[in-house]
Design an enzyme around this catalytic site. Sequence first.
Site, PDB file in Angstrom:
ATOM      1  N   VAL A   1       0.862  -1.104   0.041  1.00 23.79           N
ATOM      2  CA  VAL A   1       0.024   0.010  -0.024  1.00 23.79           C
ATOM      3  C   VAL A   1       0.837   1.121  -0.060  1.00 23.79           C
ATOM      4  CG1 VAL A   1      -1.654   1.128   1.335  1.00 23.79           C
ATOM      5  CG2 VAL A   1      -2.030  -1.323   1.051  1.00 23.79           C
TER       6      VAL A   1
ATOM      7  N   TRP B   1       2.615   1.668  -3.349  1.00 22.01           N
ATOM      8  CA  TRP B   1       1.653   1.804  -4.321  1.00 22.01           C
ATOM      9  C   TRP B   1       1.368   3.480  -4.296  1.00 22.01           C
ATOM     10  CZ3 TRP B   1      -3.242   3.812  -3.997  1.00 22.01           C
ATOM     11  CH2 TRP B   1      -4.157   3.796  -5.072  1.00 22.01           C
ATOM     12  N   HIS B   2       1.145   4.099  -3.162  1.00 21.70           N
ATOM     13  CA  HIS B   2       0.857   5.461  -3.071  1.00 21.70           C
ATOM     14  C   HIS B   2       2.231   6.153  -3.754  1.00 21.70           C
ATOM     15  CE1 HIS B   2      -2.534   4.292  -0.381  1.00 21.70           C
ATOM     16  NE2 HIS B   2      -2.847   5.851  -0.767  1.00 21.70           N
ATOM     17  N   ASP B   3       3.255   5.989  -3.174  1.00 21.35           N
ATOM     18  CA  ASP B   3       4.368   6.756  -3.572  1.00 21.35           C
ATOM     19  C   ASP B   3       5.711   5.872  -2.969  1.00 21.35           C
ATOM     20  OD1 ASP B   3       6.015   8.487  -4.752  1.00 21.35           O
ATOM     21  OD2 ASP B   3       5.155  10.255  -4.218  1.00 21.35           O
TER      22      ASP B   3
END
Length: 647
Positions: free
Chosen positions: A527, A530-532
Site C-alpha cells: 500500500v 503503491w501510493h508513492d
Amino acid sequence: MALGGVLSQLGSIYDVDTLDTRFTTPPGLSYKAVIDARSDKRSDDALIPNTNTNPDKLDGSKRPQSPPRWRTPEFYLYYLLLSFIITSMFWVAGGVSQPSDVRYYKFERYLSPGWIPGRKIDISDAQYFTFRKNLPYMGLLLVFHPLLRRVWEAVYSPAAASSSPSRGHAPSRQGTPTPEAADARLRRRTSFDYAFAIVYLVALHGFSAAKILLILFANFKIATGGLPRKYIPAATWAFNICTLFANEVCHGYKFRSIALFFSGGAAAGDLVSDPSSLVRLGDWLDGHGGLMPRWQILFNITVLRLVSFNLDYYWSLNSRAASPMEKQLDPANLSERDRVSIPAAPGDFCFRNYVGYVIYAPLYLTGPIITFNDYISQQRYRPASIETPRTVRYGVRFLLVLLCMEVVLHYVWVGAISKAGADWSSYTPAQTSMLSFFNLHIIWLKLLLPWRFFRLWALVDGIDPPENMLRCVSDNYSTLSFWRAWHRSYYRWLLRYIYIPLGGAGFRSWRDSARSVVTYLMVFTFVAMWHDIKLNLLIWGWLIVFFFLPEIAATYLFPRRQWEARPTAYRMLCCAGAVANVLMMISANLVGFAVGIDGLQSILRGILYEYSGLLFLVTACGALFVGIQVMFEIRESELRRGIVMKC
C-alpha cells in the site's frame, strides 16, 4: 409540497442508501430483491428468506440492540459540550488564519482571491487546485460522454446473436433481457468504451498514450499469451510492481531520454550545439504530451486494474462451471458478490474489453476501482441499483461537499501556513493541534471530491462502482474500521487480490498471530509503495499495522460477552480505548500525508514538554471521549435499522 416533505427530501440526501446501496443490501442478495420487497411487502418472506420483513432491515444485526440514547440526560450533556467544543475548534484554527496574525506576511503569497466577501482562499494544494480549475470542463464531459454513448448505441447495431456466444445464461423471463440482447448490450458498450478510451488517452497524454498502450499490451500478453498457467500470478505481480518503480525512476520514459539512448548516449553539450534529428523528434514528442503530460503520476490506479484483469482471467481458467446458470442464478440480477466472484465468459477476456475496462473514462484517473468480472457483468446487464432519483441525490451530496471544502478553505489557511515553512514552536499547542486536525480534514475532502465526482459520472453512464469514503474522517474511532472505510474500493481490491491469497489473518494461536502480522506488513508495505516510493509513506504503512495490534489485543482481552451485565461500563471502557486509537490514527496520517516525521516530532514537543500542552492534551482527550460516545450511538442507530457498515 409540505414542509415535512421538503425536510424528508433533504434528509434523504444523507441516507446511507443514497451513498451506496451496498450498505443496505446483504452482499449475497440482489438489489432487485430489495426493490421487489419495497414494492410488495407481502412477498418479503417469499423473496428474501431468513430476513426481517422490513425491507430496510435486510441485514439486521443479531446482537441485541440497546434502546436509543439520543434523548437521555447523558446525551443532552454531550450536545452541550459538543456545541462548545466544535465552536472552539473553528475559533482556534480560524484565529491564526487572519490578516491580523503576526505571521500572515509569511504565507500571504500562497493565498488567492476568494468568492466569500472579505476572505481569501487557500488553494495552495496542487491536487485540489487542479481539480477545482478543471471542474467545469469535467462537468461538461460528464454530460457529453453519456450522451455520446447514446448516439453510438443508436447507430451501432450489432447482430443479435454473438459469433461466440457467452455461456451460462439463465432462461429469459418477462422483464429480463434475453441472452442475445445482453450480449448485444455488452458489445455495444465495450466497443464504445474501447473507442472512447483511445481518444481519451490521446487527449490526456498526447503521444505518451503509446507508452500506456504498450504497457497494457505487455500485461495482456502475460495473461493470455500462452505463458504456463501457474506462472501467470507471479509474472503479473513482477511486471506490475516493476512498472510502478520504473515509472517513478524513469519519470514516465521521456521520448528525449529514449532518443538519447538510441542515439548512442551523446554528451548533453554536443546535443545542445548539434542535436541529432532523433533527439529533436523526441523533444517534439515530449512537447505534445496532452492535457496531462505526467501520465505516470496517476498510473498506479491503472496498475490495479491490470492486476485485476490478469488474476480474474487466471482464476477463470479453473472455474468454468461457476456460471450463473449452473448456480441457478438470474444473470440479470446478480448480487455484487456474485458479479465479482463469478468469472466472465471466456470470450469476454478479449483485448477490446480489456482496454475498455482499464481505460474506462469515468474511473480511469482516480477510480473507484471495480474488478474486471464486475465491469463485464454490469456492461451486460444494467445494475438495478442505478436509479435516477438516487443519482440526483448523490449529485446534490457531491455539491454540498464541494461547498463545504470551499468554505473551510476560506476560513482555515493551514495549507498556506504549512507551505510557508511554519515554525510550529511559535504556535500554542491548541493552535498546532487544530491546524493539524483541519489539515487531515482538508486531505480527506480533497480525496473525497474527485472520487465522488468520478463515481457520479460512472453512475450517470450506467456503471455502479463502490463508494470510496463511507464516513467523515472525524467519525472514526477504530483503526481496523477506518481502513475499511477510507478508499473502500482499494481496500476491497487488497482483500481479493493480496490479503485472501496470502491466507488472511487469525489470532487463535501465537503462530497464527505472527503469520497475520507478517501478512498485514506485506499488505501495507505494498500500500505504501503503491501510493508513492517515499520513506514517510513506508513508515505510515508500518505504523498502521503497529496500531492494529492494541485494538486486536483489546478485542480478545475484553470480549463483549463478558460485559453483558455491565453494558455502560463496557461502553466507557471501549470509549477510553477508542480515544487512544484516534490519537494513534491522527499521528500515523500526519506522518504519511501531512507534516512528516519531523513535523510530528515538533508538534509532540509543543504538546508534551509544556504544562499548557499537557493541559490541552487532557482537554482534547475529554473532547474525543464525548465525540466517540456519539459515534457509538450513530452505529447503534444504524444497527437498529438493519444497516451494518462494519466501520
